[in-house]
Design a protein around this motif. Sequence first.
Motif, PDB file in Angstrom:
ATOM      1  N   GLY A  10       6.351 -58.397  31.498  1.00 27.60           N
ATOM      2  CA  GLY A  10       5.295 -58.616  32.348  1.00 27.60           C
ATOM      3  C   GLY A  10       3.790 -58.692  32.023  1.00 27.60           C
ATOM      4  N   VAL A  11       3.685 -58.009  30.950  1.00 30.63           N
ATOM      5  CA  VAL A  11       2.152 -57.994  30.305  1.00 30.63           C
ATOM      6  C   VAL A  11       2.014 -58.490  29.129  1.00 30.63           C
ATOM      7  CG1 VAL A  11       2.014 -55.510  31.719  1.00 30.63           C
ATOM      8  CG2 VAL A  11       2.997 -55.628  29.224  1.00 30.63           C
ATOM      9  N   SER A  12       0.815 -58.396  28.588  1.00 30.65           N
ATOM     10  CA  SER A  12       0.509 -58.704  27.108  1.00 30.65           C
ATOM     11  C   SER A  12       1.363 -58.217  26.016  1.00 30.65           C
ATOM     12  CB  SER A  12      -1.048 -58.847  26.941  1.00 30.65           C
ATOM     13  OG  SER A  12      -1.384 -57.374  26.652  1.00 30.65           O
ATOM     14  N   PRO A  13       1.409 -59.044  25.052  1.00 31.32           N
ATOM     15  CA  PRO A  13       2.188 -58.281  23.725  1.00 31.32           C
ATOM     16  C   PRO A  13       1.541 -56.850  23.404  1.00 31.32           C
ATOM     17  CG  PRO A  13       2.029 -60.745  23.420  1.00 31.32           C
ATOM     18  CD  PRO A  13       1.103 -60.249  24.736  1.00 31.32           C
ATOM     19  N   LEU A  14       0.276 -56.918  23.316  1.00 32.93           N
ATOM     20  CA  LEU A  14      -0.338 -55.641  22.885  1.00 32.93           C
ATOM     21  C   LEU A  14      -0.143 -54.436  23.963  1.00 32.93           C
ATOM     22  CD1 LEU A  14      -2.325 -54.166  20.788  1.00 32.93           C
ATOM     23  CD2 LEU A  14      -4.396 -55.071  22.392  1.00 32.93           C
ATOM     24  N   GLN A  15      -0.443 -54.669  25.164  1.00 29.40           N
ATOM     25  CA  GLN A  15      -0.011 -53.630  26.139  1.00 29.40           C
ATOM     26  C   GLN A  15       1.415 -53.448  26.247  1.00 29.40           C
ATOM     27  OE1 GLN A  15      -1.684 -56.029  29.656  1.00 29.40           O
ATOM     28  NE2 GLN A  15      -3.037 -54.123  30.073  1.00 29.40           N
ATOM     29  N   GLY A  16       2.247 -54.479  25.984  1.00 29.08           N
ATOM     30  CA  GLY A  16       3.636 -54.068  25.857  1.00 29.08           C
ATOM     31  C   GLY A  16       4.015 -53.189  24.482  1.00 29.08           C
ATOM     32  N   ALA A  17       3.589 -53.328  23.537  1.00 29.66           N
ATOM     33  CA  ALA A  17       3.738 -52.630  22.470  1.00 29.66           C
ATOM     34  C   ALA A  17       3.258 -51.251  22.349  1.00 29.66           C
ATOM     35  CB  ALA A  17       3.098 -53.248  21.199  1.00 29.66           C
ATOM     36  N   LEU A  18       2.164 -50.973  23.177  1.00 31.11           N
ATOM     37  CA  LEU A  18       1.606 -49.871  23.288  1.00 31.11           C
ATOM     38  C   LEU A  18       2.615 -48.729  24.314  1.00 31.11           C
ATOM     39  CD1 LEU A  18      -2.307 -50.416  23.716  1.00 31.11           C
ATOM     40  CD2 LEU A  18      -1.078 -49.429  21.721  1.00 31.11           C
ATOM     41  N   ILE A  19       3.085 -49.509  25.347  1.00 31.49           N
ATOM     42  CA  ILE A  19       3.854 -48.973  26.505  1.00 31.49           C
ATOM     43  C   ILE A  19       5.262 -48.643  25.815  1.00 31.49           C
ATOM     44  CG2 ILE A  19       5.156 -49.153  28.432  1.00 31.49           C
ATOM     45  CD1 ILE A  19       3.026 -51.076  29.538  1.00 31.49           C
ATOM     46  N   TYR A  20       5.571 -49.525  24.788  1.00 25.69           N
ATOM     47  CA  TYR A  20       6.807 -49.440  24.030  1.00 25.69           C
ATOM     48  C   TYR A  20       6.818 -48.077  23.190  1.00 25.69           C
ATOM     49  CZ  TYR A  20      10.850 -50.324  21.057  1.00 25.69           C
ATOM     50  OH  TYR A  20      12.044 -50.236  20.066  1.00 25.69           O
ATOM     51  N   LEU A  21       5.942 -48.065  22.388  1.00 22.94           N
ATOM     52  CA  LEU A  21       5.586 -46.927  21.489  1.00 22.94           C
ATOM     53  C   LEU A  21       5.533 -45.767  22.085  1.00 22.94           C
ATOM     54  CD1 LEU A  21       3.364 -48.629  18.575  1.00 22.94           C
ATOM     55  CD2 LEU A  21       5.976 -48.203  18.467  1.00 22.94           C
ATOM     56  N   GLY A  22       4.663 -45.610  23.260  1.00 21.53           N
ATOM     57  CA  GLY A  22       4.439 -44.604  23.925  1.00 21.53           C
ATOM     58  C   GLY A  22       5.727 -43.765  24.477  1.00 21.53           C
ATOM     59  N   ASP A  23       6.708 -44.856  24.997  1.00 26.48           N
ATOM     60  CA  ASP A  23       7.887 -44.514  25.499  1.00 26.48           C
ATOM     61  C   ASP A  23       8.996 -43.988  24.417  1.00 26.48           C
ATOM     62  OD1 ASP A  23       7.488 -45.022  28.357  1.00 26.48           O
ATOM     63  OD2 ASP A  23       7.992 -47.203  28.131  1.00 26.48           O
ATOM     64  N   LEU A  24       8.904 -44.870  23.321  1.00 24.47           N
ATOM     65  CA  LEU A  24       9.809 -44.369  22.229  1.00 24.47           C
ATOM     66  C   LEU A  24       9.439 -42.861  21.584  1.00 24.47           C
ATOM     67  CD1 LEU A  24      12.016 -45.674  20.588  1.00 24.47           C
ATOM     68  CD2 LEU A  24      10.246 -46.506  18.976  1.00 24.47           C
ATOM     69  N   PHE A  25       8.142 -42.590  21.488  1.00 21.85           N
ATOM     70  CA  PHE A  25       7.955 -41.321  20.956  1.00 21.85           C
ATOM     71  C   PHE A  25       7.936 -40.290  21.851  1.00 21.85           C
ATOM     72  CE2 PHE A  25       6.243 -43.891  17.827  1.00 21.85           C
ATOM     73  CZ  PHE A  25       6.468 -43.233  16.397  1.00 21.85           C
ATOM     74  N   SER A  26       8.224 -40.308  23.122  1.00 25.38           N
ATOM     75  CA  SER A  26       8.455 -39.404  23.978  1.00 25.38           C
ATOM     76  C   SER A  26      10.115 -39.251  24.482  1.00 25.38           C
ATOM     77  CB  SER A  26       7.634 -39.810  25.500  1.00 25.38           C
ATOM     78  OG  SER A  26       8.414 -41.065  26.249  1.00 25.38           O
ATOM     79  N   GLY A  27      10.784 -40.161  23.680  1.00 28.95           N
ATOM     80  CA  GLY A  27      12.086 -39.975  23.659  1.00 28.95           C
ATOM     81  C   GLY A  27      12.978 -41.019  24.572  1.00 28.95           C
ATOM     82  N   ASN A  28      12.014 -41.755  25.294  1.00 32.54           N
ATOM     83  CA  ASN A  28      12.801 -42.805  25.921  1.00 32.54           C
ATOM     84  C   ASN A  28      12.984 -44.240  25.114  1.00 32.54           C
ATOM     85  OD1 ASN A  28      13.599 -44.610  28.080  1.00 32.54           O
ATOM     86  ND2 ASN A  28      11.211 -45.361  28.815  1.00 32.54           N
ATOM     87  N   MET A  29      14.278 -44.553  25.000  1.00 36.36           N
ATOM     88  CA  MET A  29      14.796 -45.604  24.339  1.00 36.36           C
ATOM     89  C   MET A  29      15.444 -46.738  25.104  1.00 36.36           C
ATOM     90  SD  MET A  29      16.670 -43.956  20.972  1.00 36.36           S
ATOM     91  CE  MET A  29      15.904 -43.081  19.739  1.00 36.36           C
TER      92      MET A  29
END
Length: 293
Positions: free
Chosen positions: A59-78
């Motif tokens: 639901g957001v831009s690819p750049l925003q989505g990538a930042l959210i995805y990486l933030g979740d991933l490095f916090s342990g959320n897969m």
Amino acid sequence: MDFSKLLKIITKLLIMIMLISILSYILARISTSVYTMLSYYEYSSPRVVEALSKYYGFGVSPLQGALIYLGDLFSGNMGISIFYDMPVSNIVFDALMKSLLIILPSTVLSTFLVFILVIYTIKYIGTRLDRVVDYLFISLMAIPEVLLAIIFFLYLPSSILSMIALLALYQATFIYVFMRRNMVHILSESLDLVEYYLSLGFKGKEIARELIRMSLPLFYTSIAYSISTVIPVLVFVETVFNYSGIGYMMFTALENSDYPLASGCFLILAIIAILSNMIADLISSRYDWRQDI
């Protein structure tokens, strides 16, 4: 090893993990089948669809989505598994612990076996018996992993010990073939050194011990490589033995088109492969002054 080299290794590790994570996100983002699958997948609940749509940033831009995805991933959320309707991190780490129960003992067993064979190789290299052992290991290496897993499953008890023996055999085969090829090269380069030791009155066992010491960095490297190469074999072994390790979960995820779970398994397996090679570099730099990381 000084702090700057250690920092360099950790930086390389983080960069590799970052690149793999970004690739996983891009594949999910550019593939319209992922969102379509979420919408029509028979096991998907509205909660899973909403959570994964937010996780991959549909639901957001690819750049925003990538930042959210990486933030979740490095916090342990897969993310959430579509098939199991559970957090992927819980499934993956539980499966990883089960896989380590067979990988670690098999590595120790194969290391001990190959170390004995390396001593044998130095002592009897070039003899008929040495060639027979070499041909035997080459033949074992040529057998497809899935066929070897089926043979063990049919003729041995279906237990964790059978899987450990199978993985140990596979790792020992790889390490021995790798080591023997390089030992021949080491021995050919060390003929002058051997003659020098003989002129000093060294006995065969003492010379063999010195050659083994020279080959230790290579031995450590081969062990690390064996861990990397045994990872794909887990998919066949755990699937054939119906053992719920990370290889089995990878197969289940692919079979059920569960992209979040497949992505989580792939990321963990990739990190293990990278770490094993990094550890090989660290050990080699400790024992081999020629190694520069």
